[in-house]
Each structure stands twice: as C-alpha cells, then as structure tokens.
Design an enzyme around this catalytic site. Structure first.
Site, PDB file in Angstrom:
ATOM      1  CD  GLU A 196      -3.015   1.047   0.543  1.00 25.16           C
ATOM      2  OE1 GLU A 196      -3.770   2.147   0.465  1.00 25.16           O
ATOM      3  OE2 GLU A 196      -3.140   0.003  -0.326  1.00 25.16           O
ATOM      4  CE  LYS A 229      -6.727  -1.095   5.908  1.00 23.36           C
ATOM      5  NZ  LYS A 229      -6.017  -0.051   4.754  1.00 23.36           N
ATOM      6  CG  ASP A 260       1.628 -15.684  13.793  1.00 22.69           C
ATOM      7  OD1 ASP A 260       0.930 -15.248  12.938  1.00 22.69           O
ATOM      8  OD2 ASP A 260       1.417 -16.880  14.390  1.00 22.69           O
ATOM      9  CG  HIS A 266      -4.325   6.963  -0.065  1.00 20.61           C
ATOM     10  ND1 HIS A 266      -3.425   5.970   0.603  1.00 20.61           N
ATOM     11  CD2 HIS A 266      -5.170   6.213  -0.834  1.00 20.61           C
ATOM     12  CE1 HIS A 266      -3.622   4.921   0.008  1.00 20.61           C
ATOM     13  NE2 HIS A 266      -4.784   5.136  -0.998  1.00 20.61           N
TER      14      HIS A 266
END
Length: 500
Positions: free
Chosen positions: A144, A330, A346, A443
C-alpha cells in the site's frame, strides 16, 4: 422495515450485546466459586498501565551523534541504488544482496506445504524511529502506498521532540486447557486452585528447555465459564502462564497444555477438550508513547493547538463508535502488520490479539489513546503482542535475517516496542490527515504512481504525470491517459498493451 429502523435496530443490538458481555465476560485469573460471574474484572487484575506522561520527566535527550538521521533527509527522492548505498554505508557488515535474492524454492518448500512459487512484497525502511533514546531504521513490507511515508514523517516529528518511550511486560504466554463433563465445576475450581504448586511443577516437565533458559511455567489457575449460547452446563478452563523467553512461544505453550491436560482432567474427573494457546496475551504487553508540544504540531496552515484539538475529536469518535473504530484501528494495523511481516513475526496472531484487546470489556473501541496535558499532545498505544527474536523462520528466510541485522538484533521485547511504535505513528498520521485535510489528497498523490503504471506511463514521466493529476485534482486512469495523449504517447501505449 425502513433503512432508518434497521439502523436503529442494529444500534440497539450492538448496545445490548456490549452490555451483556460486560456482565458475563471473565478474564480474571482469580475465578470466583460463584456459578455466574467473577468477582473481579479485567481492569482490577491487569497490570498497571505500562507508560504515562511521568515517563517523560527524566527521559534522556536523543542526540544524533553520528548524524544518521540527517543522512536520510530526502531519502524517498533518491533512486533505489542510492538508497541501498546509504544502507551499506551505515551497515557495512550487512549483505544487501539478500534484498534481491528472494526466497530459494527449496527453502520455501520446507517452510510450507504444496509450495509452487513465491510472492514478493515491496520492502522499504522508515529511517526516523527513536525509541528509548536509540535510533532504529525500521524495515516495513507492504503493497500500500503512503504507509511507509506516513510512518516515517511522524517518526521524524516525534524524534525531534524527545522520541518514543517504550516499555514491555515479561514474555508470558498463556495456554488454555478446556475441561468438560465435570460433575461439580465449583469443586473442580477449588481443587485446581489448591493444587497450584503441584501443577506448576508438573507442567514444567514439558518445557525443560525454557526452564534451563530461565523461563518456564509461572502460574496455573482455573476459570469458571458460564456458557452464553445453548442450554449447556458450566465448565472449567485452566490457564497456564509460561515465560517463553525470546521465542514467540506458541509451540512451547501448546506442548505444555497437551502434556499436562490428562493430569488436570483426572484431578477433577472431567474430560480434557481443547488444549491450545490464547493469542490474547494480556500478560505479554508492550507500549509506545510520544509527547509533542503544541508548538511543534502546526501543519498545513493550522496551528498546533488546532491540530491537537482535531486529533482529539477524531480519536474520541473512534472510542464512541465501533464503525469508526474498525477503520481507525485498521490504520494502526497498517503499520504494525508491515513491520511485523518484514521482521518475520506472526502478524496474524498479532492482528487477533490487538483486535480482541480492543473489545475487552464488551465494546470495541480505539486501540490508541490520546490526551492533552499542559500544552502537549500525548499519544499512546499499549497492546498484547507476542514477538520472537529466536526460532521460526527467522533463521531460514534471508530477508528476515537482514531485517534483524538492520535493527541491531533486538530482543523480543524491543521488537514488540518497535512494532507498537510504528502502529502508533501510522495511526497518528492517519487521523491527523483525516482531521485537517482529508485522507484522499495525500494518499492519492502517492497512489498516483500505481495509476500511472497501470495507464502505461513511462517511468521517466511518472512524476510529471502525478503533477498533472494533482493540478486536475483527479487521480484516475482516465486522467493519466489524458496526460499521455497530451504528450503524443497514446498510440505507443496502446501498441504496448496490444502486444503485451
């Protein structure tokens, strides 16, 4: 039902579910003999918060003695070969060739089942992180755009204002043994509680390598579970807390749980069912925190005080509303996952733990916490997170090994603090942008690279095309193709597409 009534019904359901969970969830190691709920809540038994503003009173001032941070000025503008050359200059003993090697297929075939290839993610570095006075160049693997740029920008701001403070608990992981078909659950809880020392000794027989390294089983305690679904009898879950030292610890605690389960079941005349670790590792937490004066927060023409106020509004929205909290968190995980993947941790277990912790108490809210104190904006992230500096794929994957070299081979607790600091930086960058100018402007300017590539813009014209889209305030393939047409390159692009 109308959309409004359906929305109100969902809101009522969420509130009702949260209220019910607050009454019935029991995370306490001191399980009550009551058939209903524990006498203690998680807030009463959890350890004191790891960091608060007093941690900055005697904080060491970070000095960039080697001028390392200055060397990274304008790093993102440099061509790839110059970025690698700078890393080689700072880390002369690190073999940068691993960056282009990927993973050998023979190694891949040993790591997973049915291997047929490899999937490469872009690997970048966030060069400005200062944590507890130490400077870290943090590797991040993510597809991203804007994630690494945002984390780097905030890390630079924080480094100029005292850096991050980090702190961790011990490396305690918890496994669970579920015991069913018990005639008298209350009596079973008492038997297991009274047998604590005996059970610790028995469980330690299944993790002798950890014991020799100074770890091993630290506690064994029962919890009485009152089922919330169906007409089922109460049952007992036994928690086994293990100091796993520098390992992530899943294999260690699972081995202990399976090894001691028969003894537990025999003691209470029950049947052992599931025997597995819990990824909600509340006794293995790490925290990161920053403190920035209002005077250093001015941004995009807004005063620092106004920025701080708007950040607080955005944070409180996430605390108030689970729909907003999901997207807010998020943003945290954008940073945490990218750093965890690059370091061979992990990330799936970390995701599970962080989201579960955000819902402890029965309602889902913000992972991060922000406050205003005496002219400062204070940001904090404290999460249960399990990382390892030993074992797993860390010794087999060449890029994982390189990542740990770049960080100076940190121990497990330091790895956790680095990852949490990245998550905090990423979240602050996101809510600052949202609160001041909206998320799309910055963005999409970075995402424009991908749009240009998809439209067939030649590499040497990508920056010019991004500028063209920025002026037009349109970041889409049609605008990129319009740019190509203005350059007389449309036919060439169509030819390449037809022959591809």
């Amino acid at each position: 039902a109308s959309p409004i009534s359906r929305g109100l019904s969902m809101a009522f359901l969420l509130r009702s579910r949260a209220a019910a969970l607050r009454l019935t969830r029991n995370f306490s190691p001191s399980a009550s003999l009551s058939r209903w709920v524990s006498t203690k809540s998680i807030d009463e038994v959890s350890l004191k918060a790891l960091l608060d503003s007093s941690d900055f009173e005697d904080a060491e001032k970070y000095e960039d003695m080697a001028g390392v941070r200055k060397k990274f000025s304008g790093f993102f503008r440099r061509p790839i070969h110059e970025r690698k050359e700078l890393l080689e200059e700072i880390f002369p003993d690190v073999d940068m060739a691993a960056l282009g090697m990927g993973l050998d297929m023979e190694v891949a075939d040993m790591m997973i089942e049915n291997a047929v290839g490899g999937l490469t993610l872009p690997l970048g570095v966030a060069p400005n992180f200062v944590i507890n006075g130490a400077h870290y160049i943090v590797p991040m693997a993510v597809e991203e755009p804007s994630v690494i740029a945002a984390a780097s920008s905030i890390a630079k701001l924080v480094s100029e204002n005292g850096g991050f403070k980090g702190k961790s608990t011990g490396n305690i992981m918890t496994s669970q043994v579920q015991i069913l078909d018990i005639k008298d659950p209350d009596a079973a809880v008492k038997i297991l509680t009274d047998s604590r020392e005996e059970l610790i000794e028995a469980a330690n027989q299944f993790c002798q390598s950890s014991v020799r390294r100074g770890g091993g089983v630290r506690d064994v305690y029962p919890r009485l579970i009152i089922p919330q679904m169906g007409n089922r009898d109460p049952y007992v879950v036994v928690h086994i807390d293990v100091d796993v030292c520098e390992a992530m610890g899943a294999n260690i605690v699972n081995t202990v749980a399976e090894g001691v389960a028969p003894k537990l079941a025999d003691m209470v005349e029950g049947r052992s069912a599931l025997r597995i670790l819990s990824n909600l590792c509340l006794k293995r937490r790490s925290a990161a925190m920053f403190r920035i004066p209002f005077g250093a927060l001015s941004w995009k023409g807004e005063s620092g005080e106004k920025v701080a106020e708007r950040v607080m509004e955005a944070y409180l929205f996430a605390e108030d509303d689970p729909y907003r909290a999901a997207t807010h968190n998020k943003g945290v995980m954008n940073g945490i996952d990218a750093a965890a993947i690059a370091m061979g941790q992990d990330w799936r277990a970390i995701e599970a733990s962080c989201h579960a912790a955000a819902a402890v108490g029965g309602s889902y809210g913000s992972m991060t916490k922000y406050s205003l104190e005496d002219g400062y904006l204070i940001g904090k992230l404290e999460m249960p997170i399990a990382c390892g500096s030993k074992g797993g794929a860390l010794t087999t994957h060449p890029v994982y090994k390189l990542s740990h070299k770049l960080l100076g081979y940190p121990d497990a607790q330091t790895i956790c603090q680095i990852i949490v600091a990245v998550g905090l930086a990423q979240n602050f960058a996101a809510i600052r942008a949202l609160a001041i100018e909206g998320i799309q402007k910055g963005h999409m300017n970075l995402h424009a690279r991908n749009i240009c590539l998809n439209a067939g813009v030649p590499n040497e014209l990508i920056d010019e095309c991004r500028g063209y889209m920025s002026v037009k305030k349109k970041w889409d393939t049609a605008t990129a193709e319009e740019f190509l047409k203005s350059k007389g390159l449309e036919a060439l692009t169509k030819l390449k597409a037809a022959t591809a």
